[in-house]
Structure formats: C-alpha cells, structure tokens
Design an enzyme around this catalytic site. Structure first.
Site, PDB file in Angstrom:
ATOM      1  N   HIS A 193       2.729   3.336  -8.752  1.00  0.00           N
ATOM      2  CA  HIS A 193       2.625   1.889  -8.969  1.00  0.00           C
ATOM      3  C   HIS A 193       3.897   1.364  -9.649  1.00  0.00           C
ATOM      4  CE1 HIS A 193      -1.382   2.035  -7.517  1.00  0.00           C
ATOM      5  NE2 HIS A 193      -1.892   2.670  -8.551  1.00  0.00           N
TER       6      HIS A 193
ATOM      7  N   LEU B 162      11.277 -20.497  -4.875  1.00  0.00           N
ATOM      8  CA  LEU B 162      10.384 -19.500  -4.258  1.00  0.00           C
ATOM      9  C   LEU B 162       9.080 -19.495  -5.042  1.00  0.00           C
ATOM     10  CD1 LEU B 162       9.780 -16.878  -2.476  1.00  0.00           C
ATOM     11  CD2 LEU B 162      10.747 -15.578  -4.380  1.00  0.00           C
TER      12      LEU B 162
ATOM     13  N   ASP C 199       0.820  -1.208   0.000  1.00  0.00           N
ATOM     14  CA  ASP C 199       0.000   0.000   0.000  1.00  0.00           C
ATOM     15  C   ASP C 199       0.866   1.275   0.000  1.00  0.00           C
ATOM     16  OD1 ASP C 199      -2.335   1.423   0.000  1.00  0.00           O
ATOM     17  OD2 ASP C 199      -2.719   1.212   2.138  1.00  0.00           O
TER      18      ASP C 199
HETATM   19  C1  FPP Z   1      -2.117   0.176  -3.217  1.00  0.00           C
HETATM   20  O1  FPP Z   1      -1.604   1.481  -3.225  1.00  0.00           O
HETATM   21  C2  FPP Z   1      -1.506  -0.582  -4.286  1.00  0.00           C
HETATM   22  C3  FPP Z   1      -2.201  -1.127  -5.331  1.00  0.00           C
HETATM   23  C4  FPP Z   1      -3.647  -1.015  -5.493  1.00  0.00           C
HETATM   24  C5  FPP Z   1      -1.485  -1.846  -6.417  1.00  0.00           C
HETATM   25  C6  FPP Z   1      -0.224  -2.558  -6.051  1.00  0.00           C
HETATM   26  C7  FPP Z   1       0.512  -2.847  -7.285  1.00  0.00           C
HETATM   27  C8  FPP Z   1       1.845  -2.776  -7.452  1.00  0.00           C
HETATM   28  C9  FPP Z   1       2.822  -2.507  -6.383  1.00  0.00           C
HETATM   29  C10 FPP Z   1       2.469  -2.978  -8.783  1.00  0.00           C
HETATM   30  C11 FPP Z   1       1.855  -3.966  -9.672  1.00  0.00           C
HETATM   31  C12 FPP Z   1       2.244  -5.356  -9.358  1.00  0.00           C
HETATM   32  C13 FPP Z   1       2.725  -6.223 -10.253  1.00  0.00           C
HETATM   33  C14 FPP Z   1       2.833  -7.645  -9.873  1.00  0.00           C
HETATM   34  C15 FPP Z   1       3.172  -5.825 -11.572  1.00  0.00           C
HETATM   35  P1  FPP Z   1      -2.611   2.707  -3.355  1.00  0.00           P
HETATM   36  O2  FPP Z   1      -2.659   3.103  -4.776  1.00  0.00           O
HETATM   37  O3  FPP Z   1      -3.939   2.339  -2.769  1.00  0.00           O
HETATM   38  O4  FPP Z   1      -1.903   3.781  -2.475  1.00  0.00           O
HETATM   39  P2  FPP Z   1      -2.602   4.968  -1.663  1.00  0.00           P
HETATM   40  O5  FPP Z   1      -3.382   4.319  -0.549  1.00  0.00           O
HETATM   41  O6  FPP Z   1      -1.434   5.758  -1.169  1.00  0.00           O
HETATM   42  O7  FPP Z   1      -3.464   5.710  -2.632  1.00  0.00           O
END
Ligand code: FPP
Length: 252
Positions: free
Chosen positions: A48, A142, A31
C-alpha cells in the site's frame, strides 16, 4: 464548470506526444498492492505504501497533461473485512499522505475532494480530510477525488434515502424524479461522469466502484500491479482511450 485546458509542459521533463482527445475525468482502481508485496516477501502494508508512490506519480502526470478530475478507489466499504492491522495501516497512510502532500498539492492547484461514507472513518483521518478539503476548496486545476469507505451500492442507498426524505418533507415530488434528480443526491454531485476507468492488476470487474457513474465509461485494464504503475502506463491508457469511439448507446 470544467473548461478544457491545454496540456502544460515543464522544460526539464521529457515531452511525450499526447493524444489530442484526452479524457476529462479518469477513475482508477488501484489494485494489486497485496500481490506486489507478497512477491517481494514484504508485508501487505508495504504494498500500500508503494501504491501511494504510484498515486503521487499519476497525480503529477495528470497535472502536467491537463486531466481535470482524477478519482481513485483508496478504501471500499468492503475493505473493513480485512485484518485490523491492514485497515489501520491504510488509515495511517491516508493521514500521512494528507499531512505530507496537502501543502504541495494546494500550491499546484489541486482541489481535494472525497466520496464515500466519510463520517465512518476514524476521527483523525476524517479531520485531516476535512482540513485538506477546506484548504484546497478554491483550487481548479485538478480535482483529486478520494473514494474512501466508498461503495457504489452504499452510494445509491444513501442517495435514495436522502431523496425520499426530501419527498417526505415536501421539497420534491415523486413524479419529478428523473436521472438528473437522483444524480444530485450522489456523492459525486456536480462532477461529470468518468470518461475512462483504469484498473490495475488484471481483474475484469468494477468491484462496486462508481456503479451509476460508469454506465458509459471506457474501461482499460492492465496486468501491471498498482505499485508498478507509472506515467507510461497512464499514457498507454490515454492513447487507447483516444482511439475509442464513444456512442453512448446511439449510432456513429
Ligand atoms: C487494493 O489492493 C488496494 C487497496 C485496497 C488500497 C489502495 C490504497 C492505496 C494505493 C494507498 C492509499 C491511498 C491514499 C490516498 C493514501 P489489494 O490490497 O487488494 O491488492 P491484492 O488484490 O493484490 O491483494
């Protein structure tokens, strides 16, 4: 099925003293990508993208340290509610990640798996994922388990629906249903429950992640935003985990 291995070290890397008792299965809620981007005046997609770099480093550390299963929450069943451009950016990142990384992950002995309603993913993402899973199916160093279009409640609904179908077909009797029976219908069938669940960016909730599997998982929350998460943060979580006493509802 998942034998304990010694942690491996390469000569060119700094030796961190590792705790003796390591989790077998680590799950991560990645997150804070949006906040990371906002603080830099960048679009959320840049957060992201930076999150993928953090994931890359964590996978590397898990390989090095002998963690056997890493489950990461990459896209939830609720994330479809985000603007279309953000959903598209995430799906494109997934495709790009698989295109760029699978060969190296395969060479390193990583088995790629996925949990979630995968049939609802866009065709290109689904196809790359299937390919990646097929290519790496025989690897055992893994397991990198990607939670994609994943929701803990959806998983339980899907498991119950499949179980009921088997009861109706006469393959299973209702009286035979126990916890281990239901577990066989979960997306995570065959994998041990996570020992440690790490959440980046400070929120103290599960957000519909691994609701069944996390019943006795140790939780570790850091205020570090996911794109800033590094191997030192993982090590701090592992050290904290090693100090925990796990009783699973019993006594010491
Ligand atoms: C939450 O942060 C994160 C996500 C919804 C996506 C997580 C994805 C990645 C780290 C990259 C993609 C993964 C792969 C496997 C390619 P948020 O956007 O909710 O953050 P915020 O709460 O600060 O808005």
């Amino acid at each position: 099925m998942f034998p304990r291995r010694r942690k491996e070290k390469r000569d060119d890397q700094k030796a961190e003293p590792l705790p003796e008792r390591l989790p077998r299965h680590v799950a991560i809620i990645m997150d804070g990508n949006g906040r990371w981007a906002l603080r830099r005046g960048l679009p959320r997609a840049a957060g992201h993208r930076a999150g993928v770099e953090a994931l890359r480093e964590v996978v590397k550390a898990c390989l090095e340290w002998g963690i056997q299963i890493l489950t990461v929450y990459a896209f939830s069943t609720e994330n479809w509610k985000r603007p279309r451009s953000e959903v598209e950016a995430l799906m494109n990142l997934l495709v790009e990640y698989l295109e760029r990384e699978v060969r190296e992950l395969h060479e390193q002995g990583v088995q790629i798996r996925a949990i979630g309603r995968l049939h609802e993913l866009p065709p290109e993402a689904r196809q790359k994922l299937q390919q990646a899973m097929q290519t790496t199916a025989g690897n055992g160093r893994l397991v990198l388990n990607l939670a994609l279009n994943y929701g803990g409640r959806a998983e339980l609904v899907d498991a119950c629906a499949a179980l009921v179908k088997d009861v109706e077909a006469g393959k299973l009797r209702a009286e035979e249903v126990r916890e281990d029976t239901l577990e066989r219908y979960l997306y995570t069938a065959g994998l041990p429950d996570p020992d440690l669940l790490i959440r980046a960016a400070g929120e103290m909730r599960l957000s519909n992640f691994l609701l069944w599997q996390a019943a006795y998982t140790e939780l570790w929350v850091t205020s570090t935003l996911w794109p800033d998460f590094r191997r030192e943060d993982l090590l701090a979580a592992l050290e904290d985990y090693a100090r925990r006493e796990r009783r699973f509802g019993g006594l010491k």
